[in-house]
Design an enzyme around this catalytic site. Structure first.
Site, PDB file in Angstrom:
ATOM      1  N   GLY A 240      36.167  30.514 -16.803  1.00  0.00           N
ATOM      2  CA  GLY A 240      37.347  30.570 -16.084  1.00  0.00           C
ATOM      3  C   GLY A 240      38.489  29.699 -17.312  1.00  0.00           C
ATOM      4  N   GLY A 338      68.605  29.269 -24.686  1.00  0.00           N
ATOM      5  CA  GLY A 338      70.088  28.718 -24.629  1.00  0.00           C
ATOM      6  C   GLY A 338      69.748  28.244 -22.828  1.00  0.00           C
ATOM      7  N   GLU A 362      40.876  23.523 -14.375  1.00  0.00           N
ATOM      8  CA  GLU A 362      39.911  24.029 -15.437  1.00  0.00           C
ATOM      9  C   GLU A 362      39.243  23.129 -16.006  1.00  0.00           C
ATOM     10  OE1 GLU A 362      39.221  27.803 -14.075  1.00  0.00           O
ATOM     11  OE2 GLU A 362      40.114  27.324 -12.891  1.00  0.00           O
TER      12      GLU A 362
HETATM   13  C1  LIG Z   1      47.886  23.943  -8.737  1.00  0.00           C
HETATM   14  C2  LIG Z   1      47.150  23.559  -8.926  1.00  0.00           C
HETATM   15  C3  LIG Z   1      45.407  24.342  -8.238  1.00  0.00           C
HETATM   16  C4  LIG Z   1      44.229  23.324  -8.293  1.00  0.00           C
HETATM   17  N1  LIG Z   1      43.823  24.984  -8.101  1.00  0.00           N
HETATM   18  C5  LIG Z   1      42.203  24.158  -8.225  1.00  0.00           C
HETATM   19  C6  LIG Z   1      40.724  24.734  -6.928  1.00  0.00           C
HETATM   20  O1  LIG Z   1      41.184  26.072  -6.500  1.00  0.00           O
HETATM   21  N2  LIG Z   1      39.179  24.341  -7.150  1.00  0.00           N
HETATM   22  C7  LIG Z   1      39.349  22.706  -6.952  1.00  0.00           C
HETATM   23  O2  LIG Z   1      38.691  22.376  -7.199  1.00  0.00           O
HETATM   24  N3  LIG Z   1      40.535  22.015  -7.985  1.00  0.00           N
HETATM   25  C8  LIG Z   1      41.603  22.409  -7.910  1.00  0.00           C
HETATM   26  N4  LIG Z   1      42.276  22.054  -8.969  1.00  0.00           N
HETATM   27  C9  LIG Z   1      42.014  20.253  -9.426  1.00  0.00           C
HETATM   28  C10 LIG Z   1      42.017  20.509 -10.439  1.00  0.00           C
HETATM   29  O3  LIG Z   1      41.211  20.815 -11.279  1.00  0.00           O
HETATM   30  C11 LIG Z   1      42.267  18.723 -11.178  1.00  0.00           C
HETATM   31  O4  LIG Z   1      43.823  18.172 -10.871  1.00  0.00           O
HETATM   32  C12 LIG Z   1      42.150  18.476 -12.234  1.00  0.00           C
HETATM   33  O5  LIG Z   1      40.722  18.781 -12.290  1.00  0.00           O
HETATM   34  C13 LIG Z   1      42.374  17.140 -12.909  1.00  0.00           C
HETATM   35  O6  LIG Z   1      41.430  16.380 -11.743  1.00  0.00           O
HETATM   36  P1  LIG Z   1      42.960  15.145 -11.444  1.00  0.00           P
HETATM   37  O7  LIG Z   1      44.063  15.554 -10.505  1.00  0.00           O
HETATM   38  O8  LIG Z   1      42.179  13.866  -9.977  1.00  0.00           O
HETATM   39  O9  LIG Z   1      42.941  13.916 -12.493  1.00  0.00           O
HETATM   40  P2  LIG Z   1      42.373  12.724 -12.865  1.00  0.00           P
HETATM   41  O10 LIG Z   1      40.914  13.438 -12.963  1.00  0.00           O
HETATM   42  O11 LIG Z   1      42.530  11.768 -11.666  1.00  0.00           O
HETATM   43  O12 LIG Z   1      43.192  12.586 -14.250  1.00  0.00           O
HETATM   44  C14 LIG Z   1      43.889  12.075 -14.482  1.00  0.00           C
HETATM   45  C15 LIG Z   1      43.934  11.683 -15.878  1.00  0.00           C
HETATM   46  O13 LIG Z   1      43.762  10.867 -16.623  1.00  0.00           O
HETATM   47  C16 LIG Z   1      42.547  12.038 -18.129  1.00  0.00           C
HETATM   48  N5  LIG Z   1      41.100  11.496 -17.295  1.00  0.00           N
HETATM   49  C17 LIG Z   1      40.688  11.194 -16.876  1.00  0.00           C
HETATM   50  N6  LIG Z   1      39.164  11.229 -17.340  1.00  0.00           N
HETATM   51  C18 LIG Z   1      38.847  10.909 -18.467  1.00  0.00           C
HETATM   52  C19 LIG Z   1      38.424  10.503 -19.706  1.00  0.00           C
HETATM   53  N7  LIG Z   1      36.909  10.476 -19.481  1.00  0.00           N
HETATM   54  N8  LIG Z   1      38.446  10.333 -20.957  1.00  0.00           N
HETATM   55  C20 LIG Z   1      40.195  11.333 -20.695  1.00  0.00           C
HETATM   56  N9  LIG Z   1      40.783  11.324 -20.181  1.00  0.00           N
HETATM   57  C21 LIG Z   1      40.412  11.071 -18.522  1.00  0.00           C
HETATM   58  C22 LIG Z   1      43.167  13.191 -17.365  1.00  0.00           C
HETATM   59  O14 LIG Z   1      42.737  14.068 -18.406  1.00  0.00           O
HETATM   60  C23 LIG Z   1      44.753  13.001 -16.781  1.00  0.00           C
HETATM   61  O15 LIG Z   1      45.442  13.229 -18.162  1.00  0.00           O
HETATM   62  C24 LIG Z   1      44.340  22.489  -8.856  1.00  0.00           C
HETATM   63  C25 LIG Z   1      45.274  21.246  -9.114  1.00  0.00           C
HETATM   64  C26 LIG Z   1      46.426  21.646  -9.195  1.00  0.00           C
HETATM   65  C27 LIG Z   1      47.052  21.267  -9.996  1.00  0.00           C
END
Ligand SMILES: Cc1cc2nc3c(=O)[nH]c(=O)nc-3n(C[C@H](O)[C@H](O)[C@H](O)COP(=O)(O)OP(=O)(O)OC[C@H]3O[C@@H](n4cnc5c(N)ncnc54)[C@H](O)[C@@H]3O)c2cc1C
Length: 379
Positions: A240, A338, A362
């Site tokens: 993916g 622009g 992903e």
């Molecule tokens: C438009 C869209 C479509 C999506 N589609 C799907 C889908 O079809 N199926 C599905 O299962 N999910 C889906 N997602 C979910 C997506 O995979 C998650 O949003 C993503 O994995 C991040 O998780 P979170 O949003 O909870 O962020 P969090 O995990 O809360 O992270 C917040 C911040 O902290 C950082 N962070 C967290 N842990 C660490 C670490 N250990 N070290 C350093 N930095 C860290 C992250 O990088 C991020 O910057 C989708 C998301 C979006 C926005």
């Protein structure tokens, strides 16, 4: 070492590019406005064999390599990254069913998934767990003849739109080994959806929460073995990540091509803006970044195809690098247009919006660094 695409690979790329130019590009903005993609697109795209790109031929799929598949996503994204990325999610799920589903599940589901009469979504993320996906809380409790699933999945691409959902849920203790993977068909009792998420990009894809309230499924809806669901989910993600990177690459290439053409026409200070050396250098830098990103992505795909021990790390590195190059290039292309770059009619602002999320999903690009660092420190 041979860096050239084979004749067959070139034909796959050209076929996907031509399909996108005719059937996707002219409608992509309308689908954004509608917040949905017509289902007929999927059955048409499936006629090219794109409903099961890397499902085995024995199961009725196209049996392509991961490298071949990146060509499809790169080519389709030149028309719309949101549409191409949605196809990637369906393919990720189809592959999981092919790899881990029982013979009965495969016989029932795969023919419909290959024709894309059954469109599939992937449900891992929850409101309380994204990057730390193994902390998921959705529970699957054994009943007499199956499982009852209870919990909420967040951000699900295709939530309330797809025909079936691959859901990761907890059957055991805390941690990754307590997670199993299930197939939940649309219409299952106890399955419902949240409201449509209003988002920056990928607007043609409906994104909703998937809610499971004592959702009853049969024993046959379990994929593979209990306790292995997290491993299955992560295996799906390696490929993916390649696909998402390919989507960034294709869309950024389209932005770059449009920008080169625009710069030849747009005049300022008595000459076309492509005559300013400062801007030529920016074009040169973008071209170099794109070429390097493409080689890196294809190398990572090759490693996954050849099951090298470092394949997962390379998928993570390529995902991080290529999605950032794609966004950087798209943003520069907007700048070089622009004020016109900011207008929807020119198509560049949509690319900037669509590609931004590739750094988040992903596995975020921070998590890609975590995986890369782990690889560096243990090799
Ligand atoms: C438009 C869209 C479509 C999506 N589609 C799907 C889908 O079809 N199926 C599905 O299962 N999910 C889906 N997602 C979910 C997506 O995979 C998650 O949003 C993503 O994995 C991040 O998780 P979170 O949003 O909870 O962020 P969090 O995990 O809360 O992270 C917040 C911040 O902290 C950082 N962070 C967290 N842990 C660490 C670490 N250990 N070290 C350093 N930095 C860290 C992250 O990088 C991020 O910057 C989708 C998301 C979006 C926005």
């Amino acid at each position: 070492m041979d860096f050239a695409l084979t004749e067959e690979q070139t034909a796959i790329f050209d076929m996907a590019q031509a399909f996108g130019a005719e059937h996707i590009a002219p409608f992509a903005r309308q689908w954004e406005a509608d917040g949905t993609i017509p289902k007929e697109l999927w059955t048409a795209i499936a006629e090219l064999g794109f409903g099961g790109l890397y499902v085995s031929e024995d199961s009725g799929g196209s049996g392509l390599s991961r490298l071949d598949a990146t060509l499809v996503f790169e080519a389709l994204s030149q028309s719309c990254a949101s549409v191409a990325a949605f196809l990637s999610i369906h393919n990720m799920c189809a592959r999981m069913i092919d790899n881990f589903g029982s013979d009965a599940m495969k016989a029932d589901l795969l023919p419909r998934a290959m024709t894309m009469e059954t469109v599939l979504s992937y449900c891992l993320t929850e409101p309380g767990s994204g990057s730390d996906a193994a902390a998921l809380k959705t529970k699957a409790v054994e009943t007499g003849n199956g499982y009852a699933l209870t919990g909420t999945k967040a951000f699900i691409s295709g939530g309330g739109y797809s025909d079936g959902y691959i859901v990761m849920a907890r059957t055991g203790d805390d941690g990754p080994k307590g997670i199993s993977a299930f197939y939940v068909p649309e219409g299952a009792e106890g399955l419902s959806f949240g409201g449509l998420e209003d988002k920056m990009g990928w607007r043609s894809q409906p994104t909703r929460q998937v809610q499971l309230d004592n959702c009853n499924i049969t024993k046959g809806d379990l994929l593979g073995e209990t306790g292995k669901g997290f491993t299955y989910a992560m295996m799906g993600l390696d490929g993916g990540r390649l696909n998402i990177a390919a989507c960034s690459l294709g869309a950024a290439q389209s932005a770059l091509d449009q920008t080169v053409a625009y710069m030849g026409e747009r005049k300022a200070f008595g000459k076309s803006i492509d005559q300013f050396q400062g801007l030529q250098f920016r074009l040169a830098d973008m071209e170099i970044e794109m070429q390097a990103a493409r080689v890196f992505l294809r190398q990572a795909a090759w490693k996954l195809d050849n099951k090298t021990p470092d394949a997962s790390a390379f998928c993570a590195m390529a995902k991080k690098h290529v999605t950032e190059v794609g966004s950087r290039v798209a943003d520069q292309c907007l700048q070089l247009h622009g004020g016109y770059g900011y207008l929807a009619d020119y198509g560049i602002e949509k690319i900037v919006r669509d590609l931004r999320v590739h750094q988040i999903l992903e596995g975020t690009n921070e998590i890609m660094r975590v995986l890369t660092a782990r690889h560096v420190l243990t090799k």
